[in-house]
Design an enzyme around this catalytic site. Structure first.
Site, PDB file in Angstrom:
ATOM      1  N   GLU A  17      -8.193  18.140 -35.257  1.00  0.00           N
ATOM      2  CA  GLU A  17      -9.442  17.459 -34.883  1.00  0.00           C
ATOM      3  C   GLU A  17      -9.188  16.348 -33.866  1.00  0.00           C
ATOM      4  O   GLU A  17      -9.965  16.154 -32.928  1.00  0.00           O
ATOM      5  CB  GLU A  17     -10.120  16.887 -36.127  1.00  0.00           C
ATOM      6  CG  GLU A  17     -10.676  17.969 -37.030  1.00  0.00           C
ATOM      7  CD  GLU A  17     -11.141  17.408 -38.367  1.00  0.00           C
ATOM      8  OE1 GLU A  17     -12.354  17.368 -38.593  1.00  0.00           O
ATOM      9  OE2 GLU A  17     -10.283  16.991 -39.174  1.00  0.00           O
ATOM     10  N   HIS A  58     -19.073  35.985 -29.969  1.00  0.00           N
ATOM     11  CA  HIS A  58     -20.195  35.229 -30.563  1.00  0.00           C
ATOM     12  C   HIS A  58     -19.853  34.754 -31.974  1.00  0.00           C
ATOM     13  O   HIS A  58     -20.744  34.552 -32.792  1.00  0.00           O
ATOM     14  CB  HIS A  58     -21.489  36.054 -30.607  1.00  0.00           C
ATOM     15  CG  HIS A  58     -21.786  36.783 -29.334  1.00  0.00           C
ATOM     16  ND1 HIS A  58     -22.568  36.262 -28.332  1.00  0.00           N
ATOM     17  CD2 HIS A  58     -21.366  37.996 -28.881  1.00  0.00           C
ATOM     18  CE1 HIS A  58     -22.635  37.121 -27.323  1.00  0.00           C
ATOM     19  NE2 HIS A  58     -21.908  38.187 -27.629  1.00  0.00           N
ATOM     20  N   LYS A 111      -9.430  18.074 -51.139  1.00  0.00           N
ATOM     21  CA  LYS A 111      -9.434  18.241 -49.683  1.00  0.00           C
ATOM     22  C   LYS A 111      -8.046  18.294 -49.047  1.00  0.00           C
ATOM     23  O   LYS A 111      -7.127  17.610 -49.466  1.00  0.00           O
ATOM     24  CB  LYS A 111     -10.221  17.094 -49.007  1.00  0.00           C
ATOM     25  CG  LYS A 111     -11.695  17.142 -49.233  1.00  0.00           C
ATOM     26  CD  LYS A 111     -12.381  18.375 -48.678  1.00  0.00           C
ATOM     27  CE  LYS A 111     -12.594  18.307 -47.186  1.00  0.00           C
ATOM     28  NZ  LYS A 111     -13.567  17.290 -46.797  1.00  0.00           N
ATOM     29  N   SER A 121      -8.257  13.453 -48.602  1.00  0.00           N
ATOM     30  CA  SER A 121      -9.478  12.660 -48.536  1.00  0.00           C
ATOM     31  C   SER A 121      -9.353  11.487 -49.492  1.00  0.00           C
ATOM     32  O   SER A 121      -8.659  11.573 -50.507  1.00  0.00           O
ATOM     33  CB  SER A 121     -10.671  13.535 -48.928  1.00  0.00           C
ATOM     34  OG  SER A 121     -11.698  12.749 -49.474  1.00  0.00           O
ATOM     35  N   ASN A 166       0.818  -1.219   0.000  1.00  0.00           N
ATOM     36  CA  ASN A 166       0.000   0.000   0.000  1.00  0.00           C
ATOM     37  C   ASN A 166       0.852   1.270   0.000  1.00  0.00           C
ATOM     38  O   ASN A 166       0.572   2.214  -0.745  1.00  0.00           O
ATOM     39  CB  ASN A 166      -0.958  -0.004   1.190  1.00  0.00           C
ATOM     40  CG  ASN A 166      -1.927  -1.176   1.134  1.00  0.00           C
ATOM     41  OD1 ASN A 166      -1.999  -1.859   0.105  1.00  0.00           O
ATOM     42  ND2 ASN A 166      -2.652  -1.410   2.204  1.00  0.00           N
TER      43      ASN A 166
HETATM   44  N1  ARG Z   1      -1.652  -3.430  -7.456  1.00  0.00           N
HETATM   45  C1  ARG Z   1      -2.111  -2.721  -6.296  1.00  0.00           C
HETATM   46  C2  ARG Z   1      -2.595  -1.350  -6.732  1.00  0.00           C
HETATM   47  O1  ARG Z   1      -2.261  -0.919  -7.759  1.00  0.00           O
HETATM   48  C3  ARG Z   1      -1.008  -2.557  -5.312  1.00  0.00           C
HETATM   49  C4  ARG Z   1      -1.467  -2.416  -3.895  1.00  0.00           C
HETATM   50  C5  ARG Z   1      -2.146  -3.650  -3.455  1.00  0.00           C
HETATM   51  N2  ARG Z   1      -2.375  -3.714  -2.068  1.00  0.00           N
HETATM   52  C6  ARG Z   1      -3.209  -4.599  -1.545  1.00  0.00           C
HETATM   53  N3  ARG Z   1      -3.327  -4.611  -0.294  1.00  0.00           N
HETATM   54  N4  ARG Z   1      -3.938  -5.357  -2.311  1.00  0.00           N
HETATM   55  O2  ARG Z   1      -3.339  -0.707  -6.040  1.00  0.00           O
END
Ligand code: ARG
Length: 459
Positions: A289, A155, A282, A276, A109
């Site tokens: 675009e 406008h 064209k 085109s 995490n």
């Molecule tokens: N692949 C996960 C993500 O991108 C990484 C973190 C995952 N953590 C966990 N506790 N599952 O978020």
């Protein structure tokens, strides 16, 4: 075997494996993941949490993996879910049990929160550089077109005269704000989240600041729950990119109009337009675009991530893995749009004659005619009314203000004199607008200098 197999009695279903994995799109963060792991391992060694020799072995192993990935010699596996577990698995396969010590005092995490920040910090700098290149092109175009008079619109109706240079500097200022927005975003995201752990920090005596220093972060994150669950920085980035794309899209729209036969203010270079398959005459503005069209996907990415995040309880939730594709797609889109757009503008041929012709029609000097009467002492509202009547009369007789006879002017107001004709000339109308920010040669020259200073300060 999964890293977490201890807790489980069964293998993960293949459907789940595929569904759960992010390696297909997060593999591009391999360098950031490895750099982060090296800094983490070095710190673990310094703090005596692992042996210094173990830290050195881990770092060597990671270096070798990095070299192999860059050489195209590594294949990632869906079984290892994401880039973090792929690299950790590779490391242990290569250096043995010591590799298993890397994840001490760390969670995926805080690892993923770190990797995205490192990756975005790098890409934001690339994008800022590309926007500065575009601004430099606008400065060059402006310098060459300070006397290229053209109609300004409100406008989409001809309103008051301006110059192509003034127009270019309008866009340069939008891009100046985009650069500062990206810089602000970079400054706020410059916080190192490792040490947040899964959510509640760690009991090991780690040294977060030294990791932040080694990885080039300005600060460490202040709260571990926030450190792993914050994606504000990604949303801010997408929002800054949305505004940037909105500016490119508006500019594209103008280029498309200018290059139409109805306007003919400019012509695209052959190398930056397309033909085109059926209509031989064209010359299509496909680049403009497509830039306009791709703006939609960047807006979509912003809304995607805002929506992903809106109901997530603290801290990490797997939903957050959905942050990567919109982010990466936006980076790819913006980094592809900017250089091609810049080259398209750089090679655009401006047609000052055609623009001046358009600026001489449509009573674009009507405000200047009213201002003339104001200089002769009339209140602006009265002057405005008189010129309105003049315009009405011209429309009936098929004349324009500059061709109308003096006696017809004087029939409506005796304040008109011979000098009205100079006052109504296109050149006068533009060059008298000397107010800071205005279209006169001098005013635009200072605008150019301002933008050039802004660019120089960042090169
Ligand atoms: N692949 C996960 C993500 O991108 C990484 C973190 C995952 N953590 C966990 N506790 N599952 O978020």
């Amino acid at each position: 075997m999964k890293l977490w197999a201890g807790r489980f009695q069964k293998e993960t279903d293949t459907l789940v494996n595929d569904f759960n994995s992010s390696i297909q799109f997060d593999a591009r963060m391999y360098r950031e993941d490895i750099t982060g792991s090296m800094a983490h391992a070095a710190m673990l060694g310094r703090q005596g949490i692992i042996e210094p020799s173990e830290a050195a072995a881990i770092i060597e192993g990671l270096k070798a993996i990095l070299a192999d990935i860059e050489a195209g010699a590594v294949e990632f596996s869906v079984d290892n879910e994401d880039i973090h577990m792929n690299i950790e698995t590779l490391l242990t396969a290569r250096i043995g049990d010591t590799g298993k010590r890397l994840h001490t005092a760390r969670s995926r995490n805080d690892q993923v929160a770190l990797d995205i920040r490192l990756y975005l910090k790098k890409e934001i700098k690339v994008i800022i550089g590309q926007v500065l290149d575009l601004m430099q092109t606008l400065v060059r175009k402006a310098e060459a077109n300070r006397h290229s008079y053209m109609p300004g619109y409100t406008h989409l109706q001809r309103a008051q005269p301006t110059t192509f240079a003034h127009y270019m500097m309008a866009y340069a200022n939008m891009f100046r704000r985009d650069v500062t927005r990206l810089e602000d975003c970079l400054e706020r995201m410059d916080e190192m989240p490792l040490g947040s752990g899964a959510l509640a920090g760690t009991t090991y005596p780690i040294d977060r600041q030294s990791v932040a220093d080694e990885l080039g972060f300005a600060r460490i994150t202040q709260n571990s729950l926030d450190g792993v669950s914050d994606r504000d920085f990604a949303i801010e980035f997408l929002s800054a990119c949305s505004l940037l794309m909105m500016h490119l899209s508006r500019f594209s729209e103008e280029v498309i109009l200018w290059c139409s036969w109805e306007f003919r203010f400019a012509e695209l270079d052959d190398a930056y337009s397309t033909g085109s398959s059926i209509m031989p005459q064209k010359k299509n503005p496909d680049v403009a675009e497509l830039v306009r069209g791709k703006t939609g996907r960047v807006y979509g990415s912003l809304i995607t991530l805002l929506t992903v995040m809106k109901s997530l309880p603290l801290a990490y939730n797997k939903d957050m893995q959905e942050d990567k594709e919109p982010l990466f797609d936006t980076i790819d889109t913006v980094e592809q749009c900017l250089p091609v757009f810049t080259a398209m503008i750089d090679t655009l041929t401006v047609k000052p004659k055609q623009m001046a012709k358009a600026a001489s029609e449509g009573f674009i000097n009507a405000t200047d005619c009213a201002d003339y009467l104001v200089r002769k002492g009339l209140p602006f509202r009265d002057a405005y009314m008189i010129v309105g009547r003049l315009v009405h009369q011209c429309i009936r007789t098929g004349e324009s203000l500059d061709t109308m006879a003096l006696k017809d002017f004087r029939a409506i107001s005796s304040l008109f004199d011979e000098d009205i004709y100079t006052a109504l000339e296109l050149r006068t109308c533009v060059e008298e607008r000397k107010v800071p920010g205005g279209p006169s040669y001098e005013a635009v020259t200072s605008q150019i200098a301002y933008i050039q200073d802004f660019i120089n300060a960042r090169k």
